[in-house]
Design an enzyme around this catalytic site. Structure first.
Site, PDB file in Angstrom:
ATOM      1  N   CYS A   1       3.953   1.029  18.114  1.00  0.00           N
ATOM      2  CA  CYS A   1       4.081   0.781  16.664  1.00  0.00           C
ATOM      3  C   CYS A   1       5.488   1.050  16.145  1.00  0.00           C
ATOM      4  CB  CYS A   1       3.073   1.622  15.889  1.00  0.00           C
ATOM      5  SG  CYS A   1       1.376   1.279  16.349  1.00  0.00           S
TER       6      CYS A   1
ATOM      7  N   LYS B   1      -1.701   1.545   5.447  1.00  0.00           N
ATOM      8  CA  LYS B   1      -3.096   1.577   4.989  1.00  0.00           C
ATOM      9  C   LYS B   1      -3.423   0.376   4.102  1.00  0.00           C
ATOM     10  CE  LYS B   1      -6.548   1.908   4.644  1.00  0.00           C
ATOM     11  NZ  LYS B   1      -7.742   1.588   3.907  1.00  0.00           N
TER      12      LYS B   1
ATOM     13  N   HIS C   1      -0.490  -3.587   8.763  1.00  0.00           N
ATOM     14  CA  HIS C   1       0.214  -3.078   9.945  1.00  0.00           C
ATOM     15  C   HIS C   1       0.253  -4.112  11.074  1.00  0.00           C
ATOM     16  CE1 HIS C   1       1.821  -0.423  12.862  1.00  0.00           C
ATOM     17  NE2 HIS C   1       0.723   0.173  13.280  1.00  0.00           N
TER      18      HIS C   1
HETATM   19  N1  COA Z   1      -9.058  -0.887   5.210  1.00  0.00           N
HETATM   20  C1  COA Z   1      -9.727  -1.425   4.181  1.00  0.00           C
HETATM   21  N2  COA Z   1     -10.615  -2.440   4.314  1.00  0.00           N
HETATM   22  C2  COA Z   1     -10.783  -2.932   5.549  1.00  0.00           C
HETATM   23  C3  COA Z   1     -10.106  -2.418   6.666  1.00  0.00           C
HETATM   24  C4  COA Z   1      -9.222  -1.362   6.464  1.00  0.00           C
HETATM   25  N3  COA Z   1      -8.568  -0.850   7.501  1.00  0.00           N
HETATM   26  N4  COA Z   1     -10.492  -3.100   7.773  1.00  0.00           N
HETATM   27  C5  COA Z   1     -11.373  -4.021   7.361  1.00  0.00           C
HETATM   28  N5  COA Z   1     -11.564  -3.916   6.024  1.00  0.00           N
HETATM   29  C6  COA Z   1     -12.485  -4.680   5.194  1.00  0.00           C
HETATM   30  C7  COA Z   1     -12.446  -6.166   5.496  1.00  0.00           C
HETATM   31  O1  COA Z   1     -11.572  -6.853   4.622  1.00  0.00           O
HETATM   32  C8  COA Z   1     -13.887  -6.555   5.260  1.00  0.00           C
HETATM   33  O2  COA Z   1     -14.107  -6.671   3.861  1.00  0.00           O
HETATM   34  P1  COA Z   1     -15.106  -7.810   3.276  1.00  0.00           P
HETATM   35  O3  COA Z   1     -16.453  -7.491   3.872  1.00  0.00           O
HETATM   36  O4  COA Z   1     -15.015  -7.613   1.805  1.00  0.00           O
HETATM   37  O5  COA Z   1     -14.533  -9.101   3.773  1.00  0.00           O
HETATM   38  C9  COA Z   1     -14.679  -5.351   5.734  1.00  0.00           C
HETATM   39  O6  COA Z   1     -13.778  -4.220   5.581  1.00  0.00           O
HETATM   40  C10 COA Z   1     -15.131  -5.429   7.184  1.00  0.00           C
HETATM   41  O7  COA Z   1     -14.051  -5.909   7.934  1.00  0.00           O
HETATM   42  P2  COA Z   1     -14.081  -6.025   9.513  1.00  0.00           P
HETATM   43  O8  COA Z   1     -12.835  -6.721   9.952  1.00  0.00           O
HETATM   44  O9  COA Z   1     -15.416  -6.585   9.946  1.00  0.00           O
HETATM   45  O10 COA Z   1     -14.005  -4.504   9.956  1.00  0.00           O
HETATM   46  P3  COA Z   1     -14.072  -3.945  11.411  1.00  0.00           P
HETATM   47  O11 COA Z   1     -15.175  -2.941  11.443  1.00  0.00           O
HETATM   48  O12 COA Z   1     -14.084  -5.038  12.429  1.00  0.00           O
HETATM   49  O13 COA Z   1     -12.660  -3.186  11.547  1.00  0.00           O
HETATM   50  C11 COA Z   1     -11.514  -1.090  11.478  1.00  0.00           C
HETATM   51  C12 COA Z   1     -12.368  -2.084  10.695  1.00  0.00           C
HETATM   52  C13 COA Z   1     -11.136   0.062  10.539  1.00  0.00           C
HETATM   53  C14 COA Z   1     -12.322  -0.535  12.667  1.00  0.00           C
HETATM   54  C15 COA Z   1     -10.233  -1.818  12.002  1.00  0.00           C
HETATM   55  O14 COA Z   1      -9.526  -2.312  10.893  1.00  0.00           O
HETATM   56  C16 COA Z   1      -9.320  -0.883  12.783  1.00  0.00           C
HETATM   57  O15 COA Z   1      -9.604  -0.561  13.948  1.00  0.00           O
HETATM   58  N6  COA Z   1      -8.203  -0.444  12.209  1.00  0.00           N
HETATM   59  C17 COA Z   1      -7.244   0.403  12.937  1.00  0.00           C
HETATM   60  C18 COA Z   1      -6.203  -0.454  13.630  1.00  0.00           C
HETATM   61  C19 COA Z   1      -5.335   0.371  14.533  1.00  0.00           C
HETATM   62  O16 COA Z   1      -5.793   1.169  15.331  1.00  0.00           O
HETATM   63  N7  COA Z   1      -4.015   0.194  14.413  1.00  0.00           N
HETATM   64  C20 COA Z   1      -3.068   0.936  15.228  1.00  0.00           C
HETATM   65  C21 COA Z   1      -2.768   2.234  14.600  1.00  0.00           C
HETATM   66  S1  COA Z   1      -1.805   3.304  15.612  1.00  0.00           S
END
Ligand code: COA
Length: 389
Positions: free
Chosen positions: A84, A332, A336
């Site tokens: 990252c 957030k 990202h």
């Molecule tokens: N913050 C806010 N809202 C989020 C979100 C987040 N991080 N991720 C998804 N959403 C919302 C989507 O827009 C969707 O909204 P809607 O139903 O109104 O359309 C809903 O939440 C579900 O989205 P979805 O893509 O199905 O979620 P998911 O369960 O597949 O993924 C996380 C959610 C948090 C698990 C995923 O975003 C994630 O793993 N994030 C971390 C990424 C990461 O590790 N980056 C590296 C960091 S070092």
């Protein structure tokens, strides 16, 4: 004294895009060149960040491909990868290149696609991201990045009494800031209750404590302090950049929740800039998860250890607080797209320090710090920038 100056910035919106990496990068590059008053033939080198393209879309050897796409074939073009912290590292090398006289004008930036537009769903992309974890020790345990930062944050909660409510306040604050940023992935206000009621991803993180998967690109034009005067772009000076690493795997860290590489990188950056954390008017930090913002703001010296949670709950890190953190919305809410995140932080610092950040402008901003980490806080690049006003 400045090490280099940023004279032009550009970036796409962060979110879900159905365009190629090259198309996204071009969308960031041309506004950056226009802003700088620099023509494509005046760019001496391209330093480009992309972390995962080889795994997500069979795209390697990207730097010359992208140089060709933006009409710069022939110049030295180099890809950087540091999880990252990918494009912050590209930026560090650009600063060194103009400072040492190797190049006069370096275009630096990053592009990444992380959403299902790549054909990879959340589970598959989570596995790709986990490639930054230790291959033999961490990956076989199933450690994901939400899991890695959950472990660090749990330790911080145990040592300092940081609470889930304080973590939720960070998500609320960054979504509020994101609602003021037209380029943010998420532009809507949320509440503490909404964060705490969202599904648990990795205890203590709920879905709303996590950054999203995003697509996007960012770019900046870097020149020497003296050369800055010969271009039209309004310069913002880079006065310090520190870069440090910490031990991998995470379990071997002497003290996991202190994120030592950030402390070392911040000390180096402040020393070069002949300044201290107290002199910063705002910060952009790597809030891939809410707990990461707590550890980052303490590591770069904005708060004492254990002080970040209470400071957030008191509103001190909001746009109108005494030390705003992540006025862009941070990872957030702004989003990202891994390889684009480091230079997007530089874009935010530059716009703020020029007084051009619109609704999210930090009042009287003259000096700021950016913190971009990679892996399980194993790499950190900290950058100090100052306006010329
Ligand atoms: N913050 C806010 N809202 C989020 C979100 C987040 N991080 N991720 C998804 N959403 C919302 C989507 O827009 C969707 O909204 P809607 O139903 O109104 O359309 C809903 O939440 C579900 O989205 P979805 O893509 O199905 O979620 P998911 O369960 O597949 O993924 C996380 C959610 C948090 C698990 C995923 O975003 C994630 O793993 N994030 C971390 C990424 C990461 O590790 N980056 C590296 C960091 S070092």
């Amino acid at each position: 004294m400045a090490r280099a100056s940023v004279i032009g910035t550009g970036m796409t919106t962060f979110g879900v895009h159905d365009r190629t990496l090259a198309e996204l990068f071009a969308e960031a590059v041309f506004p950056a060149l226009d802003d700088a008053g620099v023509g494509t033939t005046e760019v001496d080198a391209l330093y480009f960040g992309n972390a995962m393209g080889g795994q997500t879309e069979n795209e390697t050897h990207l730097a010359p491909k992208l140089a060709s796409h933006v009409g710069m074939a022939g110049i030295p073009a180099q890809r950087f990868e540091d999880a990252c912290a990918t494009s912050a590292n590209a930026f560090k090398h650009a600063v060194q290149a103009v400072e040492s006289g190797v190049h006069d004008v370096v275009l630096v930036g990053g592009a990444e696609r992380c959403t299902p537009e790549t054909g990879l769903d959340t589970a598959a992309m989570t596995r790709v991201f986990a490639s930054a974890a230790h291959r033999q020790v961490e990956q076989p345990t199933g450690l994901t990045f939400p899991g890695a930062f959950a472990l660090l944050t749990k330790r911080h909660m145990y040592e300092h009494g940081t609470t889930e409510e304080q973590l939720a306040e960070i998500a609320v604050k960054n979504h509020y800031h994101g609602s003021l940023n037209p380029r943010a992935h998420f532009g809507r206000d949320i509440s503490v209750e909404e964060v705490l009621d969202s599904p648990v991803v990795a205890d203590p993180f709920h879905l709303m404590d996590c950054c999203p998967f995003s697509d996007g690109a960012s770019a900046v034009v870097v020149v020497s302090e003296d050369a800055a005067e010969s271009f039209d772009g309004d310069p913002v000076d880079v006065t310090g950049i520190g870069h440090a690493t910490d031990v991998v795997p995470m379990a071997d860290k002497a003290h996991p929740s202190t994120t030592q590489s950030a402390r070392d990188a911040a000390a180096e950056a402040y020393d070069q800039a002949d300044t201290t954390a107290d002199a910063m008017d705002f910060a952009e930090v790597h809030d891939c998860f809410t707990g990461a913002e707590v550890m980052a703001t303490e590591a770069i010296g904005l708060f004492e250890d254990g002080g970040a949670g209470p400071a957030v709950a008191e509103g001190r890190t909001r746009l109108d607080g005494d030390i705003p953190v992540n006025p862009s919305g941070g990872l957030k809410a702004k989003g990202h797209p891994i390889g684009a995140t480091g230079t997007a932080q530089v874009v935010e610092l530059t716009e703020q320090l020029r007084g051009e950040a619109g609704d999210r402008q930090v009042a009287d901003a003259q000096r700021a710090v950016a913190h971009n980490l990679g892996g399980g806080a194993a790499t950190t690049v900290v950058t100090v920038m100052e306006g010329r006003a």
